[in-house]
Design a protein around this motif. Structure first.
Motif, mmCIF file in Angstrom:
data_model
loop_
_atom_site.group_PDB
_atom_site.id
_atom_site.type_symbol
_atom_site.label_atom_id
_atom_site.label_comp_id
_atom_site.label_asym_id
_atom_site.label_seq_id
_atom_site.Cartn_x
_atom_site.Cartn_y
_atom_site.Cartn_z
ATOM 1 N N LEU A 418 0.825 -1.209 0.000
ATOM 2 C CA LEU A 418 0.000 0.000 0.000
ATOM 3 C C LEU A 418 0.856 1.255 0.000
ATOM 4 O O LEU A 418 0.554 2.235 -0.709
ATOM 5 N N MET A 419 1.917 1.257 0.792
ATOM 6 C CA MET A 419 2.802 2.421 0.828
ATOM 7 C C MET A 419 3.487 2.625 -0.516
ATOM 8 O O MET A 419 3.659 3.759 -0.990
ATOM 9 N N GLU A 420 3.873 1.530 -1.152
ATOM 10 C CA GLU A 420 4.505 1.625 -2.468
ATOM 11 C C GLU A 420 3.542 2.210 -3.500
ATOM 12 O O GLU A 420 3.923 3.073 -4.308
ATOM 13 N N CYS A 421 2.278 1.744 -3.470
ATOM 14 C CA CYS A 421 1.275 2.282 -4.390
ATOM 15 C C CYS A 421 1.016 3.762 -4.123
ATOM 16 O O CYS A 421 0.846 4.565 -5.064
ATOM 17 N N LEU A 422 0.974 4.141 -2.841
ATOM 18 C CA LEU A 422 0.737 5.541 -2.483
ATOM 19 C C LEU A 422 1.806 6.444 -3.059
ATOM 20 O O LEU A 422 1.519 7.456 -3.711
ATOM 21 N N PHE A 423 3.080 6.086 -2.845
ATOM 22 C CA PHE A 423 4.160 6.941 -3.311
ATOM 23 C C PHE A 423 4.280 6.915 -4.836
ATOM 24 O O PHE A 423 4.673 7.908 -5.446
ATOM 25 N N ARG A 424 3.902 5.811 -5.465
ATOM 26 C CA ARG A 424 3.938 5.762 -6.920
ATOM 27 C C ARG A 424 2.935 6.743 -7.513
ATOM 28 O O ARG A 424 3.210 7.425 -8.498
ATOM 29 N N ASP A 425 1.747 6.833 -6.887
ATOM 30 C CA ASP A 425 0.746 7.784 -7.357
ATOM 31 C C ASP A 425 1.174 9.223 -7.078
ATOM 32 O O ASP A 425 0.947 10.128 -7.899
ATOM 33 N N LEU A 426 1.794 9.425 -5.911
ATOM 34 C CA LEU A 426 2.221 10.783 -5.574
ATOM 35 C C LEU A 426 3.328 11.281 -6.486
ATOM 36 O O LEU A 426 3.396 12.470 -6.830
ATOM 37 N N PHE A 427 4.215 10.344 -6.893
ATOM 38 C CA PHE A 427 5.329 10.757 -7.741
ATOM 39 C C PHE A 427 4.868 11.203 -9.132
ATOM 40 O O PHE A 427 5.613 11.828 -9.870
ATOM 41 N N LYS A 428 3.623 10.831 -9.480
ATOM 42 C CA LYS A 428 3.104 11.260 -10.777
ATOM 43 C C LYS A 428 2.827 12.763 -10.798
ATOM 44 O O LYS A 428 2.681 13.357 -11.862
ATOM 45 N N LYS A 429 2.740 13.370 -9.619
ATOM 46 C CA LYS A 429 2.482 14.808 -9.523
ATOM 47 C C LYS A 429 3.807 15.547 -9.351
ATOM 48 O O LYS A 429 4.561 15.300 -8.413
ATOM 49 N N ASN A 430 4.091 16.433 -10.260
ATOM 50 C CA ASN A 430 5.389 17.119 -10.260
ATOM 51 C C ASN A 430 5.600 17.945 -9.006
ATOM 52 O O ASN A 430 6.710 18.002 -8.457
ATOM 53 N N ASP A 431 4.561 18.615 -8.531
ATOM 54 C CA ASP A 431 4.734 19.474 -7.360
ATOM 55 C C ASP A 431 5.072 18.674 -6.116
ATOM 56 O O ASP A 431 5.755 19.164 -5.214
ATOM 57 N N PHE A 432 4.610 17.422 -6.048
ATOM 58 C CA PHE A 432 4.942 16.586 -4.884
ATOM 59 C C PHE A 432 6.439 16.304 -4.841
ATOM 60 O O PHE A 432 7.083 16.442 -3.796
ATOM 61 N N GLU A 433 7.004 15.877 -5.978
ATOM 62 C CA GLU A 433 8.430 15.539 -5.999
ATOM 63 C C GLU A 433 9.275 16.757 -5.709
ATOM 64 O O GLU A 433 10.320 16.668 -5.070
#
Length: 443
Positions: A418-433
């Motif tokens: 679940l944590m891996e899926c969460l961060f994978r989705d977040l990394f799709k957003k440029n402002d998050f990274e």
């Protein structure tokens, strides 16, 4: 051959690839059938002395054609035939160095011949073959180390011997209780002021320690706490203590002990495992005659099928007998037995003889394949995984649905996914990274 002939196909248990025809131990004669290159070979054995298996027996060496290893008994004597000669094959452990001496005796006319070796059974057989100018033969097969009925016969005899020791211990305890009263070793209320804790004696070459546990005594827990404290203070490892306990029978150890009355692992209502004495009234929170739920498991120290298979064979017959017949105590009360197994996924799939979790047919309980595991519209009956099975289950007495996966390992694995899926989705957003990734990593 007198009696009932029992045919045992050892190839099914990976102990040997021979078929043995025997009525052992009622008859000492054993016939072995072995097929190679579409040719049938027959060997005959006469077991003169079964001998004994040490607690850690030596194993035969692996050959190029056969990866199986067989335990070697001590004081084992067998009569067999080879190249029209009658042979006497013997084993003897040299106690100081724990080396096995292999000996072959035979006669030529009135002359007696003998060869010995401490290297291996194959080495002494090769020396024998040089003496008679004959063809090559297998050491374990000539000595009959691969005869599984002999190994099971010894294990069964040990079980029967333990029952006799148990009965002997109860008689000793009864006699001591009478002596305590006779010699007035009691308090004003008539209760004993001393208790019999254990007795030790030598039985042939083995040391036997019978431990007596009193229902109202806390001395055992006190001693266990003291042992743990000493081991921690002296940095004595568990393996080191086991070796010490094997040589000093008065020390507490988790194996090779006979407890007067029956000690089983059961579950109380608070789901914690506990040791309980089976007495005339109750077991834990259960009533007389209730099912005893026994859980088997492992600590993952030896996660190799071949190693676990050798250990499992030692008590396979006892487990099957407990499941089928249960336990009948001294009062004639029958206690049914139900077995469970619990462990992490890796240990469980090894015990079940299944493929690894990254294989196509990976699941423990059904034949769901890797491509279909994400499809929530499919339903799989828990009827077992025959497509993913590559070896026999090590505990066939345990029903499939009684294999319970360890909840902690499952929870941690799901959390990681679940944590891996969460961060994978977040990394799709440029402002998050750009704004949050570095802060989270530091935190």
């Amino acid at each position: 051959m007198a009696g009932t002939t029992v045919r045992v196909l050892i190839a099914e248990t990976t102990f040997s690839n021979c078929v043995f025809i025997h009525d052992y131990p009622r008859s000492s004669k054993i016939e072995a059938h072995f097929q190679s290159n579409e040719r049938l070979y027959i060997s005959y054995y006469n077991i003169i002395s079964l001998g004994t298996y040490p607690s850690t027996p030596k194993l035969t060496q692996k050959s190029k054609n056969n990866a199986s290893q067989y335990p070697i008994p001590d004081d084992y004597i067998v009569e067999t035939e080879f190249s029209e000669r009658s042979l006497i094959c013997k084993t003897k452990y040299i106690s100081v160095s724990k080396v096995v001496c292999y000996t072959i005796n035979w006669k030529i006319g009135h002359a007696e011949w003998s060869v010995s070796s401490t290297q291996s059974s194959t080495a002494v057989v090769n020396t024998f073959l040089q003496k008679i100018n004959s063809t090559k033969s297998s050491g374990p097969q000539l000595f009959g180390f691969d005869i599984e009925p002999l190994y099971h016969a010894y294990i069964t005899s040990c079980s029967q011997q333990n029952k006799r020791f148990n009965s002997f211990g109860r008689d000793v305890q009864k006699a001591v209780d009478e002596l305590i009263v006779k010699h007035k070793l009691t308090n004003l209320s008539g209760e004993p002021i001393l208790y019999l804790q254990h007795i030790g004696f030598d039985c042939k070459k083995n040391q036997v320690c019978i431990n007596f546990k009193d229902l109202n005594s806390i001395t055992i827990q006190t001693k266990l706490d003291a042992i743990v404290h000493v081991c921690d203070e002296a940095l004595l490892s568990r393996d080191g203590y086991r070796h010490l306990a094997a040589d000093v029978p008065s020390l507490f150890c988790e194996y090779l002990k006979i407890l007067i009355n029956l000690i089983v692992i059961i579950y109380n209502s608070d789901e914690r495992a506990s040791d309980a004495l089976v007495n005339n009234y109750k077991v834990g929170n259960g009533l007389i005659g209730d099912i005893l739920h026994i859980k088997l498991g492992g600590d993952g120290r030896k996660e190799k099928y071949e190693t676990l298979d050798k250990v499992g064979k030692i008590f396979a017959l006892q487990l099957a007998d407990l499941k089928e017949n249960g336990i009948i105590d001294d009062d004639g009360i029958h206690w049914p037995i139900k077995f469970y197994f619990s462990g992490d996924w890796k240990f469980t799939y090894i015990i079940l003889g299944l493929n690894a979790p990254n294989s196509e047919y990976f699941y423990l309980f059904c034949e769901c394949d890797a491509k279909s595991r994400h499809n929530m519209d499919l339903f799989w009956m828990p009827t077992g995984n025959t497509k993913g099975g590559k070896r026999a289950s090590l505990f066939p007495v345990i029903d499939l649905l009684n294999y319970i996966s360890d909840e902690l390992h499952i929870l941690l694995w799901i959390s990681d996914i679940l944590m891996e899926c969460l961060f994978r989705d977040l990394f799709k957003k440029n402002d998050f990274e750009q704004n949050f990734k570095e802060k989270i990593e530091k935190k």
